[in-house]
Design a protein around this motif. Structure first.
Motif, PDB file in Angstrom:
ATOM      1  N   LEU A   1       0.822  -1.211   0.000  1.00 48.98           N
ATOM      2  CA  LEU A   1       0.000   0.000   0.000  1.00 48.98           C
ATOM      3  C   LEU A   1       0.853   1.257   0.000  1.00 48.98           C
ATOM      4  CD1 LEU A   1      -2.983  -0.568   2.425  1.00 48.98           C
ATOM      5  CD2 LEU A   1      -3.060  -0.015   0.014  1.00 48.98           C
ATOM      6  N   LEU A   2       1.863   1.296   0.857  1.00 50.38           N
ATOM      7  CA  LEU A   2       2.705   2.480   0.934  1.00 50.38           C
ATOM      8  C   LEU A   2       3.434   2.718  -0.376  1.00 50.38           C
ATOM      9  CD1 LEU A   2       4.206   2.106   4.508  1.00 50.38           C
ATOM     10  CD2 LEU A   2       2.528   3.774   3.730  1.00 50.38           C
ATOM     11  N   ALA A   3       4.019   1.683  -0.924  1.00 48.57           N
ATOM     12  CA  ALA A   3       4.793   1.834  -2.150  1.00 48.57           C
ATOM     13  C   ALA A   3       3.904   2.136  -3.345  1.00 48.57           C
ATOM     14  CB  ALA A   3       5.615   0.584  -2.408  1.00 48.57           C
TER      15      ALA A   3
ATOM     16  N   VAL B   1       4.575   0.571 -10.106  1.00 44.31           N
ATOM     17  CA  VAL B   1       5.239   1.587  -9.315  1.00 44.31           C
ATOM     18  C   VAL B   1       6.609   1.032  -8.958  1.00 44.31           C
ATOM     19  CG1 VAL B   1       5.190   2.953  -7.200  1.00 44.31           C
ATOM     20  CG2 VAL B   1       3.053   2.429  -8.388  1.00 44.31           C
ATOM     21  N   ASP B   2       7.645   1.694  -9.429  1.00 41.34           N
ATOM     22  CA  ASP B   2       9.013   1.245  -9.189  1.00 41.34           C
ATOM     23  C   ASP B   2       9.746   2.369  -8.471  1.00 41.34           C
ATOM     24  OD1 ASP B   2      11.495   0.040  -9.217  1.00 41.34           O
ATOM     25  OD2 ASP B   2      11.408  -0.497 -11.339  1.00 41.34           O
ATOM     26  N   GLN B   3       9.893   2.203  -7.151  1.00 36.48           N
ATOM     27  CA  GLN B   3      10.579   3.206  -6.329  1.00 36.48           C
ATOM     28  C   GLN B   3      11.818   2.555  -5.752  1.00 36.48           C
ATOM     29  OE1 GLN B   3       7.599   4.305  -3.472  1.00 36.48           O
ATOM     30  NE2 GLN B   3       6.456   5.547  -4.942  1.00 36.48           N
ATOM     31  N   THR B   4      12.665   3.333  -5.197  1.00 32.61           N
ATOM     32  CA  THR B   4      13.904   2.822  -4.625  1.00 32.61           C
ATOM     33  C   THR B   4      13.625   1.658  -3.678  1.00 32.61           C
ATOM     34  OG1 THR B   4      14.837   5.028  -4.734  1.00 32.61           O
ATOM     35  CG2 THR B   4      16.000   3.439  -3.363  1.00 32.61           C
ATOM     36  N   GLY B   5      14.096   0.495  -4.056  1.00 30.83           N
ATOM     37  CA  GLY B   5      13.970  -0.678  -3.200  1.00 30.83           C
ATOM     38  C   GLY B   5      12.675  -1.443  -3.324  1.00 30.83           C
ATOM     39  N   SER B   6      11.665  -0.902  -3.987  1.00 31.38           N
ATOM     40  CA  SER B   6      10.377  -1.585  -4.088  1.00 31.38           C
ATOM     41  C   SER B   6       9.769  -1.421  -5.474  1.00 31.38           C
ATOM     42  CB  SER B   6       9.378  -1.031  -3.076  1.00 31.38           C
ATOM     43  OG  SER B   6       9.769  -1.334  -1.760  1.00 31.38           O
ATOM     44  N   VAL B   7       9.118  -2.477  -5.918  1.00 29.45           N
ATOM     45  CA  VAL B   7       8.334  -2.414  -7.142  1.00 29.45           C
ATOM     46  C   VAL B   7       7.034  -3.150  -6.885  1.00 29.45           C
ATOM     47  CG1 VAL B   7       9.449  -4.438  -8.189  1.00 29.45           C
ATOM     48  CG2 VAL B   7       8.281  -2.789  -9.637  1.00 29.45           C
TER      49      VAL B   7
END
Length: 194
Positions: A28-30, A138-144
């Motif tokens: 949810l956060l990512a 959603v591809d953010q630093t450390g998480s996709v």
């Protein structure tokens, strides 16, 4: 995104159910709580790893609405993930019985994977070849987090790895009205038990 991904916010269940709830919170956060055609009111609960058996007759085939049931969705996820090099993390916990027909969770054993991101990408690609349509990534630093839809189901595929933390999970929920009702009932029950 549906509220119930964070289902049971006031109580924590031990073991895999609690880990899956934590994973769902990370998803949810990512993902920024957006998403993939899911009902914004009810959502998908965070199920435990290894939970695949739906309650009721016709398990492993199609649901009454003609879409796949929880067992068929589990089979698809498991086949794609294991072919990509993942091993499922064993679990002693299970999804609450009323919600079993409405959700599926498959969590990779982070200790038994060589290249988790490569395996994650291969799993998502295999699911897409199997008819799952990518709706959001959603591809953010450390998480996709990749959101995919198929025949009334929404799948959140998550890969989270940074600072020594690795969690790979595939959480699918049935978006049909019957499951929507069950998610709402379970959410209300959780609120009264806080």
């Amino acid at each position: 995104m549906r509220k119930a991904i964070g289902l049971f916010p006031g109580r924590t269940r031990p073991g895999a159910w609690g880990r899956a709830a934590a994973a769902a919170g990370v998803v949810l956060l990512a993902a920024g709580c957006s998403g993939g055609g899911a009902d914004k009111e009810t959502g998908a609960a965070a199920p435990s790893s290894g939970s695949s058996a739906p309650a009721g007759p016709g398990a492993g085939a199609e649901a009454e609405d003609g879409g796949p049931d929880a067992a068929a969705v589990t089979k698809e996820i498991s086949a794609a993930a294991t072919a990509a090099g993942f091993t499922e993390e064993p679990s002693a916990d299970d999804i609450p019985v009323p919600l079993k027909p409405c959700m599926v969770s498959w969590q990779a054993d982070d200790k038994k994977v060589t290249d988790s991101r490569k395996s994650y990408d291969a799993t998502v690609a295999a699911l897409a070849k199997g008819g799952w349509k990518e709706k959001q990534k959603v591809d953010q630093t450390g998480s996709v987090i990749t959101t995919l839809d198929k025949a009334g189901w929404t799948l959140k595929a998550g890969h989270h790895g940074q600072s020594g933390f690795l969690m790979v999970s595939f959480i699918a929920t049935d978006n049909g009205p019957e499951c929507e009702k069950l998610f709402k009932e379970d959410l209300e029950k959780s609120k009264t038990q806080q």
